[in-house]
Structure formats: C-alpha cells, structure tokens
Design an enzyme around this catalytic site. Structure first.
Site, PDB file in Angstrom:
ATOM      1  N   ASP A 136      88.077  53.151 -41.474  1.00  0.00           N
ATOM      2  CA  ASP A 136      88.251  52.619 -40.121  1.00  0.00           C
ATOM      3  C   ASP A 136      89.368  51.572 -40.087  1.00  0.00           C
ATOM      4  O   ASP A 136      89.152  50.417 -39.745  1.00  0.00           O
ATOM      5  CB  ASP A 136      86.920  52.021 -39.643  1.00  0.00           C
ATOM      6  CG  ASP A 136      86.944  51.666 -38.166  1.00  0.00           C
ATOM      7  OD1 ASP A 136      87.905  52.053 -37.473  1.00  0.00           O
ATOM      8  OD2 ASP A 136      86.010  50.977 -37.718  1.00  0.00           O
ATOM      9  N   ASN A 158      84.383  50.063 -51.453  1.00  0.00           N
ATOM     10  CA  ASN A 158      83.724  49.678 -50.207  1.00  0.00           C
ATOM     11  C   ASN A 158      83.154  50.912 -49.526  1.00  0.00           C
ATOM     12  O   ASN A 158      83.856  51.907 -49.316  1.00  0.00           O
ATOM     13  CB  ASN A 158      84.708  49.003 -49.259  1.00  0.00           C
ATOM     14  CG  ASN A 158      84.065  48.632 -47.931  1.00  0.00           C
ATOM     15  OD1 ASN A 158      83.309  47.671 -47.833  1.00  0.00           O
ATOM     16  ND2 ASN A 158      84.349  49.427 -46.887  1.00  0.00           N
ATOM     17  N   GLU A 159      81.886  50.834 -49.205  1.00  0.00           N
ATOM     18  CA  GLU A 159      81.177  51.846 -48.426  1.00  0.00           C
ATOM     19  C   GLU A 159      81.376  53.279 -48.926  1.00  0.00           C
ATOM     20  O   GLU A 159      81.818  54.162 -48.185  1.00  0.00           O
ATOM     21  CB  GLU A 159      81.563  51.753 -46.936  1.00  0.00           C
ATOM     22  CG  GLU A 159      81.082  50.468 -46.278  1.00  0.00           C
ATOM     23  CD  GLU A 159      81.175  50.495 -44.760  1.00  0.00           C
ATOM     24  OE1 GLU A 159      81.883  51.375 -44.222  1.00  0.00           O
ATOM     25  OE2 GLU A 159      80.542  49.658 -44.113  1.00  0.00           O
ATOM     26  N   ASN A 195      76.783  45.666 -46.535  1.00  0.00           N
ATOM     27  CA  ASN A 195      77.299  45.733 -45.166  1.00  0.00           C
ATOM     28  C   ASN A 195      76.159  46.151 -44.251  1.00  0.00           C
ATOM     29  O   ASN A 195      75.404  47.072 -44.566  1.00  0.00           O
ATOM     30  CB  ASN A 195      78.439  46.739 -45.059  1.00  0.00           C
ATOM     31  CG  ASN A 195      79.687  46.300 -45.805  1.00  0.00           C
ATOM     32  OD1 ASN A 195      79.775  45.170 -46.277  1.00  0.00           O
ATOM     33  ND2 ASN A 195      80.658  47.197 -45.903  1.00  0.00           N
ATOM     34  N   TYR A 198      74.944  46.429 -39.906  1.00  0.00           N
ATOM     35  CA  TYR A 198      75.355  46.323 -38.504  1.00  0.00           C
ATOM     36  C   TYR A 198      74.184  46.488 -37.552  1.00  0.00           C
ATOM     37  O   TYR A 198      74.258  47.203 -36.558  1.00  0.00           O
ATOM     38  CB  TYR A 198      76.459  47.348 -38.208  1.00  0.00           C
ATOM     39  CG  TYR A 198      77.793  46.924 -38.781  1.00  0.00           C
ATOM     40  CD1 TYR A 198      78.625  46.066 -38.080  1.00  0.00           C
ATOM     41  CD2 TYR A 198      78.208  47.356 -40.029  1.00  0.00           C
ATOM     42  CE1 TYR A 198      79.837  45.655 -38.597  1.00  0.00           C
ATOM     43  CE2 TYR A 198      79.418  46.955 -40.569  1.00  0.00           C
ATOM     44  CZ  TYR A 198      80.228  46.104 -39.843  1.00  0.00           C
ATOM     45  OH  TYR A 198      81.432  45.689 -40.359  1.00  0.00           O
ATOM     46  N   GLU A 250      79.481  42.348 -44.650  1.00  0.00           N
ATOM     47  CA  GLU A 250      79.959  42.726 -43.314  1.00  0.00           C
ATOM     48  C   GLU A 250      78.800  42.716 -42.333  1.00  0.00           C
ATOM     49  O   GLU A 250      77.712  43.209 -42.648  1.00  0.00           O
ATOM     50  CB  GLU A 250      80.599  44.123 -43.291  1.00  0.00           C
ATOM     51  CG  GLU A 250      81.940  44.233 -43.964  1.00  0.00           C
ATOM     52  CD  GLU A 250      82.561  45.622 -43.774  1.00  0.00           C
ATOM     53  OE1 GLU A 250      82.231  46.293 -42.755  1.00  0.00           O
ATOM     54  OE2 GLU A 250      83.366  46.037 -44.627  1.00  0.00           O
ATOM     55  N   TRP A 288      82.300  40.469 -40.130  1.00  0.00           N
ATOM     56  CA  TRP A 288      83.406  41.412 -40.013  1.00  0.00           C
ATOM     57  C   TRP A 288      83.883  41.386 -38.560  1.00  0.00           C
ATOM     58  O   TRP A 288      83.133  41.706 -37.663  1.00  0.00           O
ATOM     59  CB  TRP A 288      82.970  42.824 -40.397  1.00  0.00           C
ATOM     60  CG  TRP A 288      84.096  43.810 -40.349  1.00  0.00           C
ATOM     61  CD1 TRP A 288      84.393  44.697 -39.345  1.00  0.00           C
ATOM     62  CD2 TRP A 288      85.104  43.995 -41.341  1.00  0.00           C
ATOM     63  NE1 TRP A 288      85.505  45.424 -39.644  1.00  0.00           N
ATOM     64  CE2 TRP A 288      85.968  45.005 -40.863  1.00  0.00           C
ATOM     65  CE3 TRP A 288      85.371  43.398 -42.568  1.00  0.00           C
ATOM     66  CZ2 TRP A 288      87.082  45.441 -41.593  1.00  0.00           C
ATOM     67  CZ3 TRP A 288      86.463  43.837 -43.282  1.00  0.00           C
ATOM     68  CH2 TRP A 288      87.306  44.844 -42.797  1.00  0.00           C
ATOM     69  N   LYS A 290      86.321  43.874 -33.737  1.00  0.00           N
ATOM     70  CA  LYS A 290      85.275  43.042 -34.342  1.00  0.00           C
ATOM     71  C   LYS A 290      85.805  41.703 -34.834  1.00  0.00           C
ATOM     72  O   LYS A 290      85.035  40.888 -35.361  1.00  0.00           O
ATOM     73  CB  LYS A 290      84.587  43.785 -35.484  1.00  0.00           C
ATOM     74  CG  LYS A 290      83.726  44.962 -35.026  1.00  0.00           C
ATOM     75  CD  LYS A 290      82.939  45.555 -36.170  1.00  0.00           C
ATOM     76  CE  LYS A 290      82.167  46.768 -35.699  1.00  0.00           C
ATOM     77  NZ  LYS A 290      83.047  47.882 -35.304  1.00  0.00           N
TER      78      LYS A 290
END
Length: 662
Positions: A222, A463-464, A526, A528, A565, A610, A630
């Site tokens: 992203d 990451n992720e 992370n 959300y 995040e 984030w 963000k």
C-alpha cells in the site's frame, strides 16, 4: 590472525480475531503478531563472535566521507533522461549516448514529473558527463550509487561497468581504468522498476489470483512504486591502499564503554595502522597490526558518555593506515557508545527501559516522490522532536544513509526494515525460493550498511507477510503458514549470525500466522481495530484490542509487545460531532483509544501510530486521489488533530478524548 590491542580512553563524565481488510476479503489467518527483542536471552551484550567486516575482494561500500586522504564529488543535478517502453535502447546502442532527451533531477523519482511517466515502471535511461580532477591521478576512483529502483545497468564511455538488482541500497564500481582524465566522461544508466511476481517486494500473480479490488499500478503493498535514481550518485577518490570496511561494536562493562573495531584493507595489505578516538578528555590512539588485510582492536572508555535520545553524543573514530605522519589512508566516521538489550518484557537502552514513541514513515514527498530531499528530511526530524517522538521505523524499505546519519545526530531510535513487504506464501516454491535468496542478500547488505549507526536498535526482516495476497477471492493454500515458517526461520538465523548485538523482528499483519512473528525477539503487531476491523464502532474496537493484546501475551510468553501500526485515514479539515470515519476527530479518537489500551499492559513497550504523514499509493476504490490519508501530518507536513493529541500524550499530559468503552 589479526593482532588485537586493547587500550583505554578517559571519557568525559556521563550526563544524563479480525483480519485487517477483512471487509475486502483480504486474507485468512490465525493470530497476529511480530518480533523485535529477545526471549530469555539478552540482546546487546558482548557478542560471542565479533561481527566480521566485508572481505576486501570487491569495491568498498563504506560511505565516502572525506578526509585528508579521500575526496568526494556529488554528481547530483540535472541529467538527460529518456523513457524506453519498448526496451529497444540496449540493442539500439543508447549506452553510447542518448538522443531525444529531456532533463530530470537526480536524485528524484520520475513518476511525478512527467505526464507520460505517472504510472510508468518500465525501462528508462539517464545520462550525464563529468571530468576527473587532475589531483585524482593515481587514485582509486569509485562510482557509487545510493539507490536505483529496481534494477540498474551502468556504462562509462560505452563500457559496461556492471548491473545491480534491488532498490534502496548502495552499489559501486571501480572506474579507475574506465574513466578518462583528459576528456569528459559519459555516464549512462539504465533503470527499470518492472513489477514482477518474483521480486522483493513482488506483486500478485495475475495468472493465478482472482482480485476483487484492482489497484493501478497493481502491487501487493500500500504505497506507490516510485522509480528512478533516488539517492545521490557520488564519485570518490581513494588511495590505492585503503580501508575497505569497518565494523564497530560497543558494549559496557560497568561505567566503562567498550569499543571493538574490526576492519579490512584493500589488496590483502600488511602493515601498521593507527586508530584514534576523539570526544573524551583527550584523543587516544591505539596501534594495530594489519596482516593479510585484516586487523582489530578494542578501546576502553571509562566514564563513557553513552549515546541516547536524551544525549545523542557521537565520538569521532579515525582509522589510519601506514606511517602516522603521512598515512596511506585515513577513514573517519562518527560512532556512538550504547547498548540495546531485551530482558524479560522490556527493551533496555544502556541498561534502562525505553518506551518507543514514534511512527512508521515513508520516503515520500510532493514531486520528489521517493528521491532524497534533505530539506524534507530535516523538517521531518524537527516535527518528530516537536511531537515528542523518540523513534521511527524505516517502513517498508531501507531509508537513505543520510537519514540514519541524521538520526544519529538527533538521537532517534530506528527500526531498520528490509523491502520485504507483503510477501505471499501461496505462490509456487520456485518463486518463494527466488525471493528468499534475494532477501538473504538484501539483509546481508542492509546490515553491512547500517550496523555502525547507534540509532539502529532493531532489524525488521519483513512487514506484513501474507498467506495469500490482499483483495483476492481465492483461499490460501493449507501449507502457506508452514512455507512461511521455513522461509523466515532461515532468515532469522542468517541475521542473528551477522549481528548478535541487536534484536531482530518481523512485523505482522493483523490476523497473520503467530508462528512467523514468534520467531522474533519482540512481538511487533500491526492492528487496525476501529478501521479495517470493527469499522466505526470504537467501543467494540477497544474491547477487541484489549483481548488481542492479552492473547499475544498468552501465546508468546514474556516477550515485549510493540504496537507497530494502528490508526485511521483522515481527510485534512474534515470534522464531525460525534466523530465519524475519515474525519480528523475520528482519527484522533482511534489513536487515543490505542494509547489508552496500551497503557493498561506494562509489557507493551512501544506505540507507533500509522503513519507520520500522508503518502502516495496506487489508485483504487479504497484510496481517494491515490493517497493514504493515515498520516497525522498532511503530505506537506501540516499537523492534523491527531498530531496535537499525540504531542500532549507523549509529553505526559492527559489524553483529552472520552473513553467510550465505559
């Protein structure tokens, strides 16, 4: 064996379970987490085996600091530029000189400059000319690129110097034989950033996956795939016999700082060397004997002034070869004496617990794209100080060396991350292995580049990582978690073998396999809740977040937990009462909720909302104007309401947002 000589220096007195994007069919997973510090072992104590500098059998990649024996010239400026969408340039002889060009600044991304290159990630060509300084006669001349994204081929005066694959890290060529001293030298560079499945990072395989949400350009990550020569191109003149690599490792023995220095010299040189450390009450010099191009020594610093965010003191180290009155070479660098260690549920800096306050960032700015902009870099660091941050992560790729040098000066704690973002383990075994081999090389080069920076306290391998790509209708193969575990196990072993003085981590996507992040030393997660998960319902999101943190503790024992995040998009200037999604008010409430929940758990050792600032990404129905909003600052660095809230919170003041969970 290289001779070791220990010495002391008198130092001055020290002062001082819902998956992310599930609403969009993102992925299926188990638990969510990441890694950063250590289990029962201590990270940051004297390594059992001292890190080895690079053997002097190639071109030095040490940053070309100037000294009495070294000179550097920056080739940044306006270069000639031409797109090559048909990949015809090599066959047509463009390496011998370009025609039909336009001007482009270096460093810079090309995407935001030209209308026909906005989404272009194919092949492009650069050209410039330079003259050698007559004073460089007899010197070793090195041409050094700070970064070319993603693949580069380089010609000088029509002669192919070589090729480099992978962005964000430096590469160099010895041009002593190819460069002419009597006429201008033509430098031509091919750069391409083709989005391919087997690259790091890769893209979803268009032949394999059914995507329900299309991005333009299509990536697995992203942020925008900016392309070009993103960092300075430098010429460096070195002595024929020169310092090739230096590794500095610092530890403590009570109040005494221990500075271990290992270095290599070109061409297997043998002879005397002198190491001088400046910054204490008086400089101290240590003699070392170089044998077969290798040497090492230790300097003891009683009452060392330890580097920290409160006092980012830097000593100056000189490594000089040969006769002291007329050294063959003198390499000068700044170092900080500090230790980093994970003990139980804490991360310790210089033996004291530290709480990480800061952000994930991006190298992203208007027009420059991902190109190095020193003015933006300084402004960002000033804003980090203003808001009360003490750390940042180089999400999601290695940042410019200049950023780390400045972090050393400012006293920021840095999580240095590889470009392995959103790696997918539902691809074929050959693609996964190609990525693993490339990532192993990248991690080797990253650690070699960044290991001497006191600001760097943690390596982030990825990451992720994902069991399958975001936004796919297909199920993840049942063996995806096992493939990922094998993949990351080998890389964790590799990183720990290269550097035992720092913890190592993997940053997990919410809902990702717990086994992957459990390989690390600290659990980096992370999350959300309130945005991708439980969208808009903050009371439920707060309850869920507390459950997730408790579950991480139960799964991973006493390892520290780091919330790497969390946040929400906010359109600058949008307000709502009561707060609604996409408003500044809602973003501030989401961040306040995370801080409030994290404060309940003493083993949470850091919170990184984030993101630091809004940034460019691919176009899609998820991203207004191709932007991720963000950031707590706008893309041009104006603070949103969340920035003001964080400034109050990180100053120890009350978070003035109602607790809606009660």
């Amino acid at each position: 064996m290289a001779q070791r000589i220990d010495h002391e220096i008198d130092g001055s007195t020290a002062t001082h379970a819902v998956t992310r994007r599930q609403a969009f069919g993102a992925l299926g997973g188990a638990a969510a987490v990441v890694a950063l510090g250590g289990t029962a072992h201590a990270v940051g104590t004297a390594p059992a085996v001292a890190p080895e500098p690079a053997p002097a059998n190639g071109v030095t990649l040490l940053y070309p600091h100037e000294s009495a024996t070294r000179a550097t010239r920056d080739l940044s400026g306006l270069w000639r530029f031409r797109l090559d969408p048909q990949d015809e340039g090599e066959a047509a002889g463009w390496a011998n000189g370009l025609t039909d060009t336009r001007s482009i600044p270096v460093p810079c991304s090309w995407n935001d400059l030209f209308d026909d290159a906005r989404h272009y990630t194919g092949t492009a060509w650069y050209e410039t000319e330079f003259r050698l300084d007559p004073a460089w006669t007899g010197k070793r001349v090195v041409l050094r690129f700070g970064s070319a994204v993603y693949r580069a081929k380089v010609w000088l005066n029509g002669q192919l110097l070589g090729e480099h694959v992978g962005g964000h890290l430096p590469f160099a060529f010895d041009v002593s034989g190819a460069a002419r001293s009597d006429t201008p030298n033509r430098l031509v560079v091919l750069v391409e950033n083709k989005l391919k499945v087997d690259r790091v990072p890769g893209i979803p395989d268009p032949e394999k996956y059914r995507l329900h949400t299309i991005h333009y350009p299509q990536t697995t990550y992203d942020f925008f795939p900016y392309s070009g020569l993103h960092r300075p191109v430098l010429l460096a003149a070195l002595p024929a016999t020169h310092v090739h690599d230096v590794v500095v490792t610092t530890t403590r023995n009570g109040a005494t700082g221990m500075v271990e220095i290992a270095f290599t010299v070109s061409d297997g040189w043998t002879g005397p060397a002198r190491l001088t450390l400046h910054g204490g009450k008086a400089p101290v010099t240590v003699d070392a004997a170089v044998r077969g191009g290798r040497a090492s020594a230790t300097i003891r610093v009683p009452g060392a002034r330890l580097w920290s965010p409160d006092d980012p003191f830097l000593y100056r180290l000189s490594v000089a070869l040969g006769d002291a009155s007329r050294p063959l070479d003198d390499y000068v660098m700044k170092i900080g004496i500090r230790t980093v260690e994970v003990r139980g549920s804490e991360i310790l800096l210089n033996g004291k617990p530290v709480f990480l306050k800061g952000f994930g960032k991006h190298e992203d700015f208007i027009l420059h794209g991902r190109g190095l902009d020193l003015a933006v870099l300084v402004r960002d660091f000033e804003l980090l100080k203003w808001i009360g941050a003490n750390s940042f992560r180089t999400s999601h790729y290695p940042y410019a060396e200049e950023a780390l040098m400045l972090a050393d000066e400012y006293g920021f704690l840095v999580i240095s991350e590889s470009p392995a973002v959103s790696h997918v383990f539902s691809d074929s075994p050959d693609i996964i292995e190609t990525r693993r081999q490339h990532l192993k090389t990248v991690l080797t080069d990253l650690i070699a580049r960044d290991r001497n920076h006191p600001s760097v306290i943690l390596w982030s391998i990825a990451n992720e990582p994902l069991t399958k790509p975001f936004h796919t209708l297909d199920d993840a193969p049942a063996d995806s978690p096992a493939k990922g575990t094998a993949f990351f196990s080998s890389l964790f072993d590799h990183v720990r073998a290269l550097d035992r003085s720092r913890p190592v981590a993997l940053v997990s996507v919410q809902g990702g396999p717990a086994d992957w992040v459990g390989l690390g030393d600290v659990i980096c997660a992370n999350s959300y809740d309130g945005w991708y998960a439980i969208s808009g319902d903050l009371p439920k999101a707060e309850v869920q977040l507390a459950k997730e943190i408790a579950a991480l503790r139960e799964r991973h024992g006493d390892k520290p937990i780091f919330l790497t995040e969390f946040g929400a998009d906010a359109a600058a200037g949008a307000h709502a009462q009561p707060a609604e999604m996409w408003s500044e008010d809602y973003q501030a409430e989401v961040i306040a909720m995370y801080l409030r929940v994290a404060d309940r758990f003493p083993y949470v050792i850091g919170t990184h909302p984030w993101a630091f600032a809004d940034f460019k990404t691919s176009e899609s129905i998820m991203r207004v104007s191709g932007m991720n909003y963000k950031g707590v600052f706008t893309r041009d660095r104006r603070p949103k309401e969340a920035a003001q809230l964080l400034r109050r919170a990180w100053a120890g003041k009350e978070i003035i947002v109602p607790d809606k969970s009660k």
